[in-house]
Design a protein around this motif. Structure first.
Motif: not given
Length: 706
Positions: A122-140, A56-64
């Motif tokens: 580009r690196e952060n875009v690549k990571w965002a694609r990987q997270l979407i590929k792994e079906n990550y969801v956000i919790e607020w 899991q990753y903290a929401y504000f740790d996401l660079p995008f």
């Protein structure tokens, strides 16, 4: 410590209590938050999670995503990005709750509001694609409710929630046939409320509808021209710099266009949101969590079938135990000492010899006929003293490795106290979904406090085994199980830290756990051990142990190999495995942590413990009938053997039900599954040992040795 059979009425009352607790749901929060029109409502961001991975990753740790601005909103003394204080359970489950820049005011609809415009490489875009590929969801979180994705049943008769909402989505490009990834950058927030007699409004629902909207064709403030129309999504793609690629791959006939070396190019991601308040009079504040469980309620019939299945198995075993009990305790079990049995055997042989001589001479008279009848009666009496009764001088012989068995039983009692307290508090509603992280926090507190019971039972059993160095036994009890668990968690944390995941336990929390263990639990174990060894007397056994150990005859195959306890473990596993389906789905797939059917789980757990007791008594009786007095460890292993099948079930579940990818996620799954099975095995093994100990004491207390 005499241990008699429990009255059947007591079991009936206990079962009635737990069945009635099945309908208990949860006690609502201790204070209801009411809002007036125009009053600010804080929106907190937490983390992202996926059923494809344990990271899991903290929401504000996401660079995008939009970083916190630090500005204060709605009169709050804290600016955005301020961490909210968390309890131990929240930290251990990976929560990282912080304030945000979203502005929500009760009753005020917002058509569109710009949040920020982020630029990513580009690196952060690549990571965002990987997270979407792994079906990550956000919790607020709003008013302690997690942001939910709303679903409707097939017949449209009911609506239910799933915690979290998607980070993005992917589809296939019709032109190239490759996967395209789109990031959700517009959020439609729907707050459902209802009025209360005391005045003001309470929040009964928090829904989030994410949408991906291209950065093109926007208004001056950053909002799309029409957020409700179908629009092109924001693709996670940065066009390659062809001039750079031609220079880099000069002389080659093929230039890879998917080269994503960081060249300073960025992607602009505008974030916007809409807010709508809708009145909802069909949902009470006390029942606002029901929508998160509506989909789970469809399995209620399965829960009841699981209970009926477990009760049937337990009833069959109960009849067997009753028969054994009737043949031993309730029947005529006047035993004889070994000397008496040897004398009877010599007399029988002498009579047979004399009878044979007289038969050869043809001199049998009426007296000889009576002697022949007495001899037959003596043979029957001798047969009656065979089997388990022959072990009266060895059945309480101190087992091998008793210095390890006593600490294990003490740790098992500690876990039994913790599990009982958690189930009881959950059924009463004290531990409920609104108490985020409460289950783990209270469980940790109960475990530490139960160190007194661990030390007491370990010390007293160690004294019963004839031990003398009770301080050494205390250290083993206090350090063995908690130490191995802490070491395993620490090693796993090294792998998770390397992934920069919020699943990793912070160093300060590890220091706090270490302090709880060494500064609180260890002294409590010492106090309990002192009371159990120094102040209390050893448990007295009804029979004395012979100086010379009796030779054990050749045992059946199931008593000579580990296969025996493993096979008996299948029966408790059969009681539990249906409920494991729901528990595993909640822990490893949904990951919401909102397992609520504690009433069903309590009933199944109670029947499970009764089944463990019955299986252990039957196995112990069979072992004693085979003239094998090594029942101490065997009863412990028999009671905890179903943990082996649960771990095997974990392997099957991982292979066929989960979609976990990655070495670290697999390592976390199997390591925590092993730790959970070890806890379960230690707990049920202790129950089995205590049941066998009580059974053996009660049975042999009725034997009179000449």
């Amino acid at each position: 410590m005499p241990m008699g059979p429990l009255c059947p009425r007591s079991w009936a009352l206990c079962l009635f209590f737990f069945v009635s607790a099945t309908w208990s749901f949860y006690i609502p929060g201790y204070s209801v938050t009411r809002y007036n029109d125009g009053e600010a409502i804080p929106l907190l961001v937490n983390k992202i999670f996926s059923d494809h991975t344990q990271l899991q990753y903290a929401y504000f740790d996401l660079p995008f995503v939009c970083p916190p601005s630090g500005n204060k909103h709605g009169g709050s003394p804290f600016g955005s990005g301020q961490s909210i204080s968390l309890n131990l359970g929240e930290v251990l489950r990976g929560d990282r709750i912080m304030t945000s820049d979203f502005e929500l005011e009760m009753g005020k609809d917002v058509e569109c509001q710009s949040l920020c415009s982020a630029e990513v490489g580009r690196e952060n875009v690549k990571w965002a694609r990987q997270l979407i590929k792994e079906n990550y969801v956000i919790e607020w979180i709003v008013d302690n409710l997690p942001g939910a994705t709303s679903f409707v049943t097939v017949d449209r008769s009911r609506k239910y929630y799933a915690s979290g909402f998607k980070l993005g989505y992917r589809d296939i490009s019709p032109a190239t046939g490759r996967s395209r990834y789109f990031l959700n950058n517009h959020f439609t927030i729907v707050i459902r409320w209802r009025g209360v007699p005391e005045g003001g409004k309470v929040i009964v629902g928090f829904e989030v509808y994410p949408k991906s909207i291209s950065a093109e064709d926007r208004l001056e403030g950053g909002c799309p021209k029409d957020v409700h129309k179908q629009q092109d999504g924001l693709g996670l793609f940065i066009a390659p710099d062809m001039s750079r690629l031609r220079e880099k791959y000069a002389g080659l006939s093929y230039i890879p266009e998917d080269d994503e070396d960081d060249d300073g190019a960025t992607l602009k991601i505008p974030y916007t949101y809409s807010v709508y308040f809708r009145e909802e009079n069909k949902v009470d504040w006390a029942n606002r969590w029901d929508l998160y469980f509506t989909n789970q309620e469809e399995g209620s019939m399965t829960h009841w079938l699981a209970i009926i299945n477990s009760l049937t198995i337990s009833a069959v075993l109960g009849v067997t135990v009753f028969v054994i009990w009737s043949r031993t305790v309730q029947g005529d079990i006047k035993g004889r000492g070994d000397g008496a049995m040897e004398d009877r055997k010599l007399k029988a042989q002498s009579r047979r010899k004399r009878s044979g001589e007289k038969k050869g001479e043809g001199l049998l008279d009426n007296a000889d006929v009576e002697n022949e009848a007495d001899m037959s009666s003596d043979d029957e009496s001798f047969e009656d003293t065979s089997g388990w009764k022959l072990l009266h001088g060895d059945v309480f012989r101190i087992p091998a490795y008793s210095g390890l068995l006593a600490p294990l039983i003490g740790s098992g009692m500690q876990l039994l106290f913790m599990a009982t307290g958690l189930l009881l508090l959950s059924c009463l509603g004290i531990l409920n979904p609104s108490f985020r992280g409460g289950f783990v926090s209270v469980g940790m507190g109960l475990f530490v406090f139960a160190g007194v019971f661990s030390g007491y039972f370990s010390g007293r059993l160690y004294k019963t085994f004839g031990g003398s160095t009770w301080r050494k036994n205390t250290l083993i009890t206090a350090l063995l199980f908690p130490g191995l668990s802490f070491f395993l968690v620490l090693v796993l944390n090294l792998f998770v830290w390397a992934q920069a995941s919020s699943t990793a336990i912070p160093f300060s929390t590890l220091i706090g756990l270490l302090a709880l263990w060494l500064l609180i639990q260890v002294p409590l174990v010492y106090i309990g051990s002192w009371a159990g060894f120094v102040r209390a007397t050893a448990w007295e056994h009804p029979l004395k142990t012979n100086a010379i150990a009796r030779q054990i005859p050749l045992q059946p195959w199931y008593l000579r190999s580990p296969a025996g306890p493993l096979l008996t473990g299948l029966i408790p596993f059969a009681v539990l495995f249906i409920e494991l389906l729901f528990l595993f789905k909640n822990l490893w797939q949904d990951k919401s942590g909102y397992y609520y059917v504690f009433g069903f789980l309590s009933v199944v757990s109670t029947v499970l413990l009764v089944t463990v007791v019955e299986v252990t008594i039957i196995a112990t009786y069979s072992q004693l009938c085979s003239e094998n007095y090594h029942w101490w460890w065997q009863s412990f292993l028999t009671g905890g053997s179903s943990a082996f099948w649960i771990f095997a079930y974990c392997i099957w579940y991982y292979a066929f039900k989960l979609h976990i990818t990655g070495f670290v996620s697999g390592l976390l799954f199997f390591s925590y599954s092993f730790l959970a099975c070890a806890v379960y095995g230690l707990l049920t093994g202790t129950v089995g040992f205590l049941a066998a100990y009580a059974f053996v004491r009660r049975v042999y207390s009725a034997i009179k040795v000449d």
